[in-house]
Scaffold this active site. Structure first.
Site, PDB file in Angstrom:
ATOM      1  N   GLY A 105       0.827  -1.209   0.000  1.00  0.00           N
ATOM      2  CA  GLY A 105       0.000   0.000   0.000  1.00  0.00           C
ATOM      3  C   GLY A 105       0.853   1.247   0.000  1.00  0.00           C
ATOM      4  N   HIS A 137      12.934  -6.008 -17.964  1.00  0.00           N
ATOM      5  CA  HIS A 137      12.724  -4.649 -17.464  1.00  0.00           C
ATOM      6  C   HIS A 137      14.016  -4.174 -16.809  1.00  0.00           C
ATOM      7  CE1 HIS A 137      10.612  -1.190 -16.015  1.00  0.00           C
ATOM      8  NE2 HIS A 137      10.808  -1.491 -14.750  1.00  0.00           N
ATOM      9  N   ILE A 150       4.456  -6.086  -9.949  1.00  0.00           N
ATOM     10  CA  ILE A 150       5.142  -4.834 -10.312  1.00  0.00           C
ATOM     11  C   ILE A 150       6.492  -4.700  -9.588  1.00  0.00           C
ATOM     12  CG2 ILE A 150       4.914  -2.318 -10.490  1.00  0.00           C
ATOM     13  CD1 ILE A 150       1.974  -2.512 -10.399  1.00  0.00           C
ATOM     14  N   ARG A 191      13.773   1.781  -5.741  1.00  0.00           N
ATOM     15  CA  ARG A 191      15.180   2.200  -5.866  1.00  0.00           C
ATOM     16  C   ARG A 191      15.432   3.548  -5.228  1.00  0.00           C
ATOM     17  NH1 ARG A 191      17.089   2.240 -11.901  1.00  0.00           N
ATOM     18  NH2 ARG A 191      14.900   2.403 -12.514  1.00  0.00           N
ATOM     19  N   ASN A 232      13.868  -7.754  -1.831  1.00  0.00           N
ATOM     20  CA  ASN A 232      12.532  -7.931  -2.393  1.00  0.00           C
ATOM     21  C   ASN A 232      12.176  -9.393  -2.620  1.00  0.00           C
ATOM     22  OD1 ASN A 232      12.173  -5.250  -2.165  1.00  0.00           O
ATOM     23  ND2 ASN A 232      12.155  -4.786  -4.350  1.00  0.00           N
ATOM     24  N   ASN A 283      10.175  -4.829  -8.186  1.00  0.00           N
ATOM     25  CA  ASN A 283      11.455  -5.026  -8.879  1.00  0.00           C
ATOM     26  C   ASN A 283      12.435  -5.875  -8.069  1.00  0.00           C
ATOM     27  OD1 ASN A 283      11.524  -3.732 -11.433  1.00  0.00           O
ATOM     28  ND2 ASN A 283      11.425  -1.726 -10.425  1.00  0.00           N
ATOM     29  N   GLY A 288       0.763   1.416  -4.757  1.00  0.00           N
ATOM     30  CA  GLY A 288      -0.476   0.817  -4.241  1.00  0.00           C
ATOM     31  C   GLY A 288      -1.552   1.865  -4.004  1.00  0.00           C
ATOM     32  N   ARG A 336       6.348   5.233 -22.052  1.00  0.00           N
ATOM     33  CA  ARG A 336       7.441   6.216 -21.966  1.00  0.00           C
ATOM     34  C   ARG A 336       8.009   6.496 -23.360  1.00  0.00           C
ATOM     35  NH1 ARG A 336      10.035   3.430 -16.518  1.00  0.00           N
ATOM     36  NH2 ARG A 336       9.187   4.945 -15.047  1.00  0.00           N
TER      37      ARG A 336
HETATM   38  P1  A3D Z   1       6.843   1.904  -1.634  1.00  0.00           P
HETATM   39  O1  A3D Z   1       6.135   3.199  -1.636  1.00  0.00           O
HETATM   40  O2  A3D Z   1       8.011   1.727  -0.730  1.00  0.00           O
HETATM   41  O3  A3D Z   1       5.754   0.784  -1.293  1.00  0.00           O
HETATM   42  C1  A3D Z   1       6.086  -0.546  -1.053  1.00  0.00           C
HETATM   43  C2  A3D Z   1       5.178  -1.027   0.056  1.00  0.00           C
HETATM   44  O4  A3D Z   1       5.451  -2.424   0.270  1.00  0.00           O
HETATM   45  C3  A3D Z   1       5.383  -0.322   1.397  1.00  0.00           C
HETATM   46  O5  A3D Z   1       4.194   0.302   1.828  1.00  0.00           O
HETATM   47  C4  A3D Z   1       5.790  -1.452   2.340  1.00  0.00           C
HETATM   48  O6  A3D Z   1       5.278  -1.302   3.652  1.00  0.00           O
HETATM   49  C5  A3D Z   1       5.181  -2.649   1.649  1.00  0.00           C
HETATM   50  N1  A3D Z   1       5.760  -3.919   2.068  1.00  0.00           N
HETATM   51  C6  A3D Z   1       7.027  -4.184   2.467  1.00  0.00           C
HETATM   52  N2  A3D Z   1       7.125  -5.477   2.816  1.00  0.00           N
HETATM   53  C7  A3D Z   1       5.910  -6.022   2.638  1.00  0.00           C
HETATM   54  C8  A3D Z   1       5.387  -7.328   2.829  1.00  0.00           C
HETATM   55  N3  A3D Z   1       6.149  -8.322   3.273  1.00  0.00           N
HETATM   56  N4  A3D Z   1       4.091  -7.523   2.557  1.00  0.00           N
HETATM   57  C9  A3D Z   1       3.307  -6.524   2.086  1.00  0.00           C
HETATM   58  N5  A3D Z   1       3.747  -5.273   1.884  1.00  0.00           N
HETATM   59  C10 A3D Z   1       5.039  -5.035   2.172  1.00  0.00           C
HETATM   60  O7  A3D Z   1       7.313   1.497  -3.109  1.00  0.00           O
HETATM   61  P2  A3D Z   1       6.571   1.809  -4.514  1.00  0.00           P
HETATM   62  O8  A3D Z   1       5.117   1.582  -4.348  1.00  0.00           O
HETATM   63  O9  A3D Z   1       7.067   3.088  -5.042  1.00  0.00           O
HETATM   64  O10 A3D Z   1       7.217   0.656  -5.416  1.00  0.00           O
HETATM   65  C11 A3D Z   1       6.899  -0.697  -5.174  1.00  0.00           C
HETATM   66  C12 A3D Z   1       7.764  -1.625  -6.027  1.00  0.00           C
HETATM   67  O11 A3D Z   1       7.496  -1.424  -7.407  1.00  0.00           O
HETATM   68  C13 A3D Z   1       9.277  -1.429  -5.861  1.00  0.00           C
HETATM   69  O12 A3D Z   1       9.925  -2.686  -5.815  1.00  0.00           O
HETATM   70  C14 A3D Z   1       9.663  -0.685  -7.131  1.00  0.00           C
HETATM   71  O13 A3D Z   1      11.014  -0.906  -7.498  1.00  0.00           O
HETATM   72  C15 A3D Z   1       8.724  -1.307  -8.123  1.00  0.00           C
HETATM   73  N6  A3D Z   1       8.506  -0.526  -9.352  1.00  0.00           N
HETATM   74  C16 A3D Z   1       8.332  -1.216 -10.498  1.00  0.00           C
HETATM   75  C17 A3D Z   1       8.111  -0.552 -11.675  1.00  0.00           C
HETATM   76  C18 A3D Z   1       7.906  -1.317 -12.947  1.00  0.00           C
HETATM   77  O14 A3D Z   1       7.559  -0.739 -13.961  1.00  0.00           O
HETATM   78  C19 A3D Z   1       8.134  -2.760 -12.970  1.00  0.00           C
HETATM   79  C20 A3D Z   1       8.042   0.852 -11.707  1.00  0.00           C
HETATM   80  C21 A3D Z   1       8.221   1.532 -10.518  1.00  0.00           C
HETATM   81  C22 A3D Z   1       8.445   0.831  -9.335  1.00  0.00           C
END
Ligand code: A3D
Length: 321
Positions: A11, A176, A119, A83, A96, A121, A15, A152
């Site tokens: 979330g 990716h 999603i 990242r 992760n 990484n 999320g 993009r």
């Molecule tokens: P962020 O805002 O940190 O959200 C991640 C959430 O995961 C946090 O709220 C955490 O509390 C939660 N979390 C951690 N451990 C657990 C667990 N065990 N169970 C459930 N929830 C947990 O990150 P974000 O939302 O910005 O990014 C999330 C992921 O997406 C990262 O790994 C990014 O690298 C990835 N991402 C992928 C893309 C693609 O296009 C593939 C683009 C941008 C980000």
């Protein structure tokens, strides 16, 4: 007919935007799961309190227990660290993978019939691990990367040619990561080849190639460009939009052709790996992979990208996942 249900595992930044987008589009009821107490409850409450203004009546619920995701039609996983400046996506592997392992177990137990969109990484490895732990059929595990990378690339082309992005069709294949493959030869503006338009604009094939090379490079570096500007996280609006489009295609059985990280069983000469290719998304998840003829240069770039995925997965397996 009961409304469909989408559960969001994680979330955080992505999320939260996903929850709002799904509500605004009235796609499904939403469950937002996170391990951080009260946060998903707070985010969903905040979104719900705008429902009178935005005019949606889907249900949003924040939870800290996997029980809440029962009977989900779709599960979208963003759990995991993003990242920081200077990091590559692969630097997130160990942390992760541990998170993905626990998420996959929760989904396997409480939403065994869901279609999963991953999603987190490093994307290609996380999709592989999720499928391995859940044992879900391959068609029900799909990674989001290509929709965003292609969007993009399309944006840069639209700016360069001064046309609406709605008329640009451009696809990015492969893993990716830094080796992703923007398909230049197939990029078009409502059927008109982009390269031809660039050559006409600059009246020079050489200059057109230079401009295209710069757009290709910017596409490959686009995630990093946003990370550098944000300083505290990575892109979150655009990945949320991308996954929403994929969920919409699946729930509506739309058969949209979206570049997605899906399991290859011999297509493109690859067997046993999840790689970004054009996929038909419908009620059964990834229903078909569409093959594109690649010339020698494209094939060699694609193979290089597949090799990067293979070695990332091997690294993950060496780490015991
Ligand atoms: P962020 O805002 O940190 O959200 C991640 C959430 O995961 C946090 O709220 C955490 O509390 C939660 N979390 C951690 N451990 C657990 C667990 N065990 N169970 C459930 N929830 C947990 O990150 P974000 O939302 O910005 O990014 C999330 C992921 O997406 C990262 O790994 C990014 O690298 C990835 N991402 C992928 C893309 C693609 O296009 C593939 C683009 C941008 C980000």
């Amino acid at each position: 007919m009961a409304r469909k249900k989408i559960s969001l595992i994680g979330g955080g930044q992505i999320g939260g935007v996903l929850a709002q987008l799904i509500a605004l589009r009235k796609l499904a009821d939403v469950v937002l799961f996170d391990i951080v107490e009260d946060m998903p409850q707070g985010k969903t409450l905040d979104i719900i309190e705008a429902s009178r203004i935005d005019g949606f009546d889907v249900k949003l619920t924040g939870v800290n227990s996997y029980e809440g995701i029962k009977d989900s039609d779709i599960v979208i996983v963003t759990a995991g660290l993003p990242r920081k400046p200077g990091m590559s996506r692969d630097d997130l592997l160990v942390t992760n993978a541990k998170i993905m392992n626990s998420v996959a177990q929760g989904v396997k137990e409480f939403a065994p019939n869901a279609i999963a969109i991953i999603i987190s990484n490093p994307l290609d490895a996380m999709v592989t691990l999720f499928q391995k732990v859940t044992g879900f059929p391959h068609n029900r595990v799909i990674g989001q990367a290509g929709v965003l990378d292609s969007s993009r690339f399309s944006s840069f082309i639209a700016w360069e040619l001064g046309v609406s992005v709605k008329d640009v069709n451009a696809m990015v294949l492969g893993g990716h990561g830094d080796t992703m493959v923007p398909l230049v030869r197939y990029a078009n503006v409502n059927g008109l080849p982009v390269m031809e338009q660039l050559e006409k604009k600059y009246n020079s094939a050489e200059k057109a190639k230079e401009v295209m090379d710069a757009m290709v490079k910017r596409t490959k570096d686009a995630g990093g460009e946003v990370v550098k500007l944000l300083k505290t996280g990575s892109a979150f609006y655009s990945p949320a939009s991308a996954a929403t489009a994929m969920a919409e295609a699946i729930l509506g059985d739309q058969k949209r052709v979206l570049p997605s990280c899906v399991y290859l069983n011999g297509e493109y000469g690859v067997k046993g790996y999840f790689v970004g290719v054009p996929a038909v998304l419908g009620a059964n998840g990834c229903e078909r992979v569409l093959e594109v003829s690649l010339n020698e240069e494209e094939k060699s770039a694609f193979d290089k990208s597949v090799n990067a995925v293979v070695s990332l997965v091997a690294d993950m397996e060496r780490l015991g996942f």
